[in-house]
Scaffold this motif. Sequence first.
Motif, PDB file in Angstrom:
ATOM      1  N   ASN A 198      -1.243 -62.976 -10.908  1.00 11.36           N
ATOM      2  CA  ASN A 198      -2.082 -62.159 -11.775  1.00 11.36           C
ATOM      3  C   ASN A 198      -2.977 -63.107 -12.551  1.00 11.36           C
ATOM      4  O   ASN A 198      -2.667 -63.509 -13.666  1.00 11.36           O
ATOM      5  N   ALA A 199      -4.082 -63.498 -11.929  1.00 10.26           N
ATOM      6  CA  ALA A 199      -4.951 -64.514 -12.512  1.00 10.26           C
ATOM      7  C   ALA A 199      -6.406 -64.113 -12.338  1.00 10.26           C
ATOM      8  O   ALA A 199      -6.751 -63.263 -11.513  1.00 10.26           O
ATOM      9  N   LEU A 200      -7.239 -64.766 -13.104  1.00  6.93           N
ATOM     10  CA  LEU A 200      -8.690 -64.565 -13.027  1.00  6.93           C
ATOM     11  C   LEU A 200      -9.324 -65.915 -12.750  1.00  6.93           C
ATOM     12  O   LEU A 200      -9.169 -66.854 -13.530  1.00  6.93           O
ATOM     13  N   ILE A 201     -10.027 -65.991 -11.624  1.00  7.47           N
ATOM     14  CA  ILE A 201     -10.672 -67.245 -11.237  1.00  7.47           C
ATOM     15  C   ILE A 201     -12.139 -67.172 -11.639  1.00  7.47           C
ATOM     16  O   ILE A 201     -12.870 -66.277 -11.210  1.00  7.47           O
ATOM     17  N   ILE A 202     -12.592 -68.137 -12.421  1.00  8.32           N
ATOM     18  CA  ILE A 202     -13.983 -68.242 -12.852  1.00  8.32           C
ATOM     19  C   ILE A 202     -14.622 -69.360 -12.031  1.00  8.32           C
ATOM     20  O   ILE A 202     -14.283 -70.540 -12.203  1.00  8.32           O
ATOM     21  N   PRO A 203     -15.559 -69.004 -11.113  1.00 12.46           N
ATOM     22  CA  PRO A 203     -16.192 -70.034 -10.288  1.00 12.46           C
ATOM     23  C   PRO A 203     -17.097 -70.943 -11.114  1.00 12.46           C
ATOM     24  O   PRO A 203     -17.600 -70.563 -12.175  1.00 12.46           O
ATOM     25  N   GLU A 204     -17.273 -72.158 -10.652  1.00 14.56           N
ATOM     26  CA  GLU A 204     -18.170 -73.100 -11.322  1.00 14.56           C
ATOM     27  C   GLU A 204     -19.611 -72.584 -11.211  1.00 14.56           C
ATOM     28  O   GLU A 204     -20.025 -72.091 -10.160  1.00 14.56           O
ATOM     29  N   GLY A 205     -20.353 -72.720 -12.316  1.00  9.84           N
ATOM     30  CA  GLY A 205     -21.745 -72.251 -12.338  1.00  9.84           C
ATOM     31  C   GLY A 205     -21.861 -70.788 -12.722  1.00  9.84           C
ATOM     32  O   GLY A 205     -22.976 -70.250 -12.710  1.00  9.84           O
ATOM     33  N   SER A 206     -20.757 -70.122 -13.052  1.00 14.22           N
ATOM     34  CA  SER A 206     -20.826 -68.708 -13.450  1.00 14.22           C
ATOM     35  C   SER A 206     -21.517 -68.591 -14.806  1.00 14.22           C
ATOM     36  O   SER A 206     -21.254 -69.376 -15.725  1.00 14.22           O
TER      37      SER A 206
END
Length: 548
Positions: free
Chosen positions: A320-328
């Motif tokens: 149960n995680a939220l991945i924030i991509p680089e450059g968002s």
Amino acid sequence: MTDYGRSPGPEPWHPDDPLYGDQGWDRGQTGHGGWDQYGNPVPQQPYPDAQHYPGQQQYPQAPYPGQQYADPGYADPHYAGGQQYPQQPHWDGQQQYDWSGQHTVPTHDGYAVGVAETYGQPPAQADPYGHGGYVPQQPAPQSEPEQTAEWAAFHEEAEEPERHPFFTGTSLADYQEDERERFVANDDDDDEYEDEPDDERNTRKGKKKRSGCAVLVALLVLVGLVGGVGYGGYWYWQRHFAAAPDFSGDGTGDVQVVIPNGATLAQMGNILKRNDVVKSVDAFTKAAGGKPLQGGVYMLHKEMSAAAAVAMMLNPSSQNALIIPEGSRATRIYQAIDQKLGLPSGTTENAAKGADLGLPSYANGNPEGFLFPMRYSIGKSTKPVDFLKQMVQQAEAEYGKDDLEAQAAKVGKTPYEVIIIASLIQAEAQERQDFYKVSRVIYNRLDQNMALGFDSTINYAKGRSTLNTTNSDTKFNSPYNTYLHKGLPPGPIDNPGHLAIDAALHPADGNWLYFVTVKPGDTRFTNDYAEHQRNVAEFNKYQREHGG
């Protein structure tokens, strides 16, 4: 004299005097005169064989009217010169006593020598016969009733209980009984030391107490050592030979577990044990081995075997995680948080406005560039503001690893300018090797006071994401339009990752002023504008052919 002595007054000697009634020295008059059994003087009897010195006048022995001589030794002998000396008794021919009880005089050959010269004239009374001589004064006789009363008082006193010499109010028997009880109460079984002085006794008792304490401490230390060795052996056996406690099966129910980023296997095992997922940390660490477990929010079961817990954590469906991509960009992050928490669109963005997220002062309240991209754990009860704070804290940690402030000074930039450059690199570069070249192009153009001319800045200003930029787009009125404004934009255009920050601090060596990505994996760099135009023509051709 004896220990009792004789008082100067008329009282008789004490009857307990060992010399009392001694018939061996009765002043030279054996069997005549002396004292009776009560200590009273007895009148002198006439000597049948009395002798007189030549020329001495003999006087009758009858007492003078109204006076009785108690001491028959003091007769009235006279010598030719008319001088009278009282006759004195002898003690073995060595010492002569003054029977008045006042002086002891030395003797020589049995006669008193220099009595008058040495001690002065002895007390005397006038000669009643008028011869001018001196008769020693004798104590007056006591009457029989007085003698009986004194003797009765003496015996009455002797019959009383003997008193302790220091405590006049307590009988000796009572005192001894009290002493015996006190001794028994304080007896420490050291009878051989009963005559020991108090200071030595206290010192010895202090040594015994210290010795007892030392023995107790030594015993406690010994017990501790034995217990420690035993526990260490038990622990070593459990660690290396005994199987670690473990549940069996896949468990039951659901439980959400949050594992912090960077947690070790032991830390993960402790968290799982506290949440009743696994039975022991050792069982979990052995099952995990070298498997790539990461921090995050996991949906697991209670009382699982360690192997089942590890397998479920490696399954993406359990995370149960939220991945924030680089450059968002920040707007895209706000939308992702709302979707993950099931909140209405715009909830996170509105919460971020005016909230204290822990941003540095030079950010001017703009979270862009400080929402560090990575994988974050998020639960159903997570609040949007708390999640944004966590991202800002992570950005500060990453920038701290890069030593942002000191390294920015080396390249002549501020920390905030480095973050802006990193955000441009993150938006323009695609391949890892291109990050450092794009950084060099930015520095070269800034040094030559050229406009950066990046399409990414126009897209940010217009809130879009596209690779196609028209001539009208290059004229869009925005401080972020790097076609119209030279230098860096007023703030970051996204949230760069660690690679972009490092590239912004360490640009590659080169003289490039232009670059364009013709197709994925094909970015071309040049310092020749004509060559750059040819590269742009190929880019457009590729886009037409592939429907870009």
